[in-house]
Design a protein around this motif. Sequence first.
Motif, PDB file in Angstrom:
ATOM      1  N   GLY A 111       1.101  27.128   8.054  1.00  0.00           N
ATOM      2  CA  GLY A 111       2.334  26.704   8.863  1.00  0.00           C
ATOM      3  C   GLY A 111       2.673  25.456   8.271  1.00  0.00           C
ATOM      4  N   VAL A 112       2.562  24.465   8.904  1.00  0.00           N
ATOM      5  CA  VAL A 112       2.927  23.026   8.551  1.00  0.00           C
ATOM      6  C   VAL A 112       2.075  22.521   7.382  1.00  0.00           C
ATOM      7  N   PRO A 113       2.574  22.078   6.235  1.00  0.00           N
ATOM      8  CA  PRO A 113       1.710  21.668   5.167  1.00  0.00           C
ATOM      9  C   PRO A 113       0.729  20.348   5.699  1.00  0.00           C
ATOM     10  N   SER A 114      -0.417  20.522   5.504  1.00  0.00           N
ATOM     11  CA  SER A 114      -1.457  19.581   5.815  1.00  0.00           C
ATOM     12  C   SER A 114      -2.324  19.285   4.475  1.00  0.00           C
ATOM     13  N   LEU A 115      -2.744  17.953   4.551  1.00  0.00           N
ATOM     14  CA  LEU A 115      -3.865  17.565   3.700  1.00  0.00           C
ATOM     15  C   LEU A 115      -4.996  16.927   4.397  1.00  0.00           C
ATOM     16  N   ASN A 116      -6.043  17.254   3.759  1.00  0.00           N
ATOM     17  CA  ASN A 116      -7.514  16.731   4.331  1.00  0.00           C
ATOM     18  C   ASN A 116      -7.703  15.355   3.545  1.00  0.00           C
ATOM     19  N   ARG A 117      -8.379  14.380   4.250  1.00  0.00           N
ATOM     20  CA  ARG A 117      -8.587  13.312   3.344  1.00  0.00           C
ATOM     21  C   ARG A 117      -9.744  13.560   2.368  1.00  0.00           C
ATOM     22  N   GLU A 118     -10.833  14.357   2.522  1.00  0.00           N
ATOM     23  CA  GLU A 118     -11.615  14.594   1.856  1.00  0.00           C
ATOM     24  C   GLU A 118     -11.086  15.249   0.519  1.00  0.00           C
ATOM     25  N   LYS A 162       3.640  -6.043   6.653  1.00  0.00           N
ATOM     26  CA  LYS A 162       2.947  -5.389   7.930  1.00  0.00           C
ATOM     27  C   LYS A 162       3.757  -4.052   8.240  1.00  0.00           C
ATOM     28  N   PHE A 163       2.870  -3.004   8.692  1.00  0.00           N
ATOM     29  CA  PHE A 163       3.545  -1.920   9.111  1.00  0.00           C
ATOM     30  C   PHE A 163       2.566  -0.985  10.065  1.00  0.00           C
ATOM     31  N   TRP A 164       3.308  -0.194  10.937  1.00  0.00           N
ATOM     32  CA  TRP A 164       2.260   0.885  11.574  1.00  0.00           C
ATOM     33  C   TRP A 164       2.433   2.367  10.745  1.00  0.00           C
ATOM     34  N   ALA A 165       1.382   2.988  10.409  1.00  0.00           N
ATOM     35  CA  ALA A 165       1.476   4.288  10.148  1.00  0.00           C
ATOM     36  C   ALA A 165       1.187   5.172  11.146  1.00  0.00           C
ATOM     37  N   ILE A 166       2.108   6.229  11.389  1.00  0.00           N
ATOM     38  CA  ILE A 166       1.911   7.208  12.435  1.00  0.00           C
ATOM     39  C   ILE A 166       0.793   8.225  12.132  1.00  0.00           C
ATOM     40  N   ASP A 167       0.304   8.889  13.164  1.00  0.00           N
ATOM     41  CA  ASP A 167      -0.881   9.592  13.391  1.00  0.00           C
ATOM     42  C   ASP A 167      -0.603  10.990  12.374  1.00  0.00           C
ATOM     43  N   THR A 168       0.508  11.216  11.770  1.00  0.00           N
ATOM     44  CA  THR A 168       0.782  12.236  10.700  1.00  0.00           C
ATOM     45  C   THR A 168       0.469  11.945   9.453  1.00  0.00           C
ATOM     46  N   THR A 169       0.057  10.682   9.194  1.00  0.00           N
ATOM     47  CA  THR A 169       0.030  10.170   7.826  1.00  0.00           C
ATOM     48  C   THR A 169      -1.233   9.291   7.605  1.00  0.00           C
ATOM     49  N   TYR A 170      -1.733   9.034   6.289  1.00  0.00           N
ATOM     50  CA  TYR A 170      -2.833   8.252   6.053  1.00  0.00           C
ATOM     51  C   TYR A 170      -1.998   7.039   5.275  1.00  0.00           C
ATOM     52  N   PHE A 171      -2.762   5.996   5.253  1.00  0.00           N
ATOM     53  CA  PHE A 171      -2.336   4.737   4.527  1.00  0.00           C
ATOM     54  C   PHE A 171      -3.829   4.280   3.724  1.00  0.00           C
ATOM     55  N   VAL A 172      -3.337   3.709   2.463  1.00  0.00           N
ATOM     56  CA  VAL A 172      -4.552   3.460   1.632  1.00  0.00           C
ATOM     57  C   VAL A 172      -5.092   1.948   1.701  1.00  0.00           C
ATOM     58  N   SER A 173      -6.103   1.734   1.538  1.00  0.00           N
ATOM     59  CA  SER A 173      -6.623   0.034   1.457  1.00  0.00           C
ATOM     60  C   SER A 173      -7.800   0.092   0.811  1.00  0.00           C
ATOM     61  N   THR A 181       1.006  -0.932   0.046  1.00  0.00           N
ATOM     62  CA  THR A 181       0.154  -0.044  -0.107  1.00  0.00           C
ATOM     63  C   THR A 181       0.784   1.087  -0.009  1.00  0.00           C
ATOM     64  N   THR A 182       0.071   2.368  -0.044  1.00  0.00           N
ATOM     65  CA  THR A 182       0.745   3.791  -0.125  1.00  0.00           C
ATOM     66  C   THR A 182       0.637   4.445   1.389  1.00  0.00           C
ATOM     67  N   VAL A 183       1.679   5.136   1.814  1.00  0.00           N
ATOM     68  CA  VAL A 183       1.359   5.832   3.049  1.00  0.00           C
ATOM     69  C   VAL A 183       1.703   7.129   2.391  1.00  0.00           C
ATOM     70  N   ILE A 184       0.814   8.304   2.748  1.00  0.00           N
ATOM     71  CA  ILE A 184       0.707   9.710   2.205  1.00  0.00           C
ATOM     72  C   ILE A 184       0.584  10.383   3.539  1.00  0.00           C
ATOM     73  N   GLY A 185       1.631  11.400   3.444  1.00  0.00           N
ATOM     74  CA  GLY A 185       1.813  12.342   4.529  1.00  0.00           C
ATOM     75  C   GLY A 185       0.394  13.366   4.699  1.00  0.00           C
ATOM     76  N   ARG A 186      -0.127  13.450   6.015  1.00  0.00           N
ATOM     77  CA  ARG A 186      -1.220  13.988   6.252  1.00  0.00           C
ATOM     78  C   ARG A 186      -0.724  15.432   6.952  1.00  0.00           C
ATOM     79  N   LYS A 187       0.421  15.558   7.451  1.00  0.00           N
ATOM     80  CA  LYS A 187       1.030  16.757   8.375  1.00  0.00           C
ATOM     81  C   LYS A 187       2.363  16.707   7.875  1.00  0.00           C
TER      82      LYS A 187
END
Length: 163
Positions: free
Chosen positions: A113-120, A75-86, A57-63
Motif C-alpha cells: 500500500g503506502v510505500p515503506s523503507l526498512n532501516r536494515e 537544527k530540525f525535527w524529523a517526523i516519525d515517517t522519516t529517518y535522518f542520518v548521523s 544531514t539527509t532526511v529519508i522518507g520511511r513511509k
Amino acid sequence: MSNTNISGWKSGTLSDVIKINYGKSPKEIFNKNGKYPVIGTGGITGYTNDYLHEGGTTVIGRKGTIDKPYFVAGKFWAIDTTYFVSDYKNTNEKWLYYSLQNIDLVKFNEASGVPSLNRETLYAIPCLFPTLPEQQKIAAILTAVDEVIESTQAQINKLKDLT
C-alpha cells in the motif's frame, strides 16, 4: 568497508559509513513562530522550538514519499515517517545526500500500500565511496550547480509574475 576499487574508492554498504535514526512524532511540537523546521517526507511541514538533530544531514522518507531525500542544514525535527542520518564516518554529508538521490529507493519498497523503507534494507544498500577529498569536491560542484538552478528558477518565476 570491504574492497578498494578505482583510485582508492572503496565498496561497502551504507551501514559502514552512517547511522540511520528514526524521526519522532510531531504531536504538540508545532509552533507557527518556531525557529526550527519540522521535516516530513515531502520537506518542511511546519516549525517548532524543539529539535532532534543539529548539523547538515539527509532526511529519508520511511513511509509515503520514500524516493526524495531531503538535505537539512542546522537544527530540525524529523517526523516519525522519516529517518535522518548521523554519525558520518569518513563521509561528506552533502556527498551522501547527492548519492542517495541517485539510488532508486522505490525498488527497496517493502509495502503493497503506502510505500515503506526498512532501516536494515537501507543499511544494506551497496555503494562505492570515493576518498573524502573527492567526496568534498563532488559535493561542492553539485551544490554550485544546484544554486545556479535555483537562481535561474527564481528568475523564471519573477518573469512569469510580470506577464
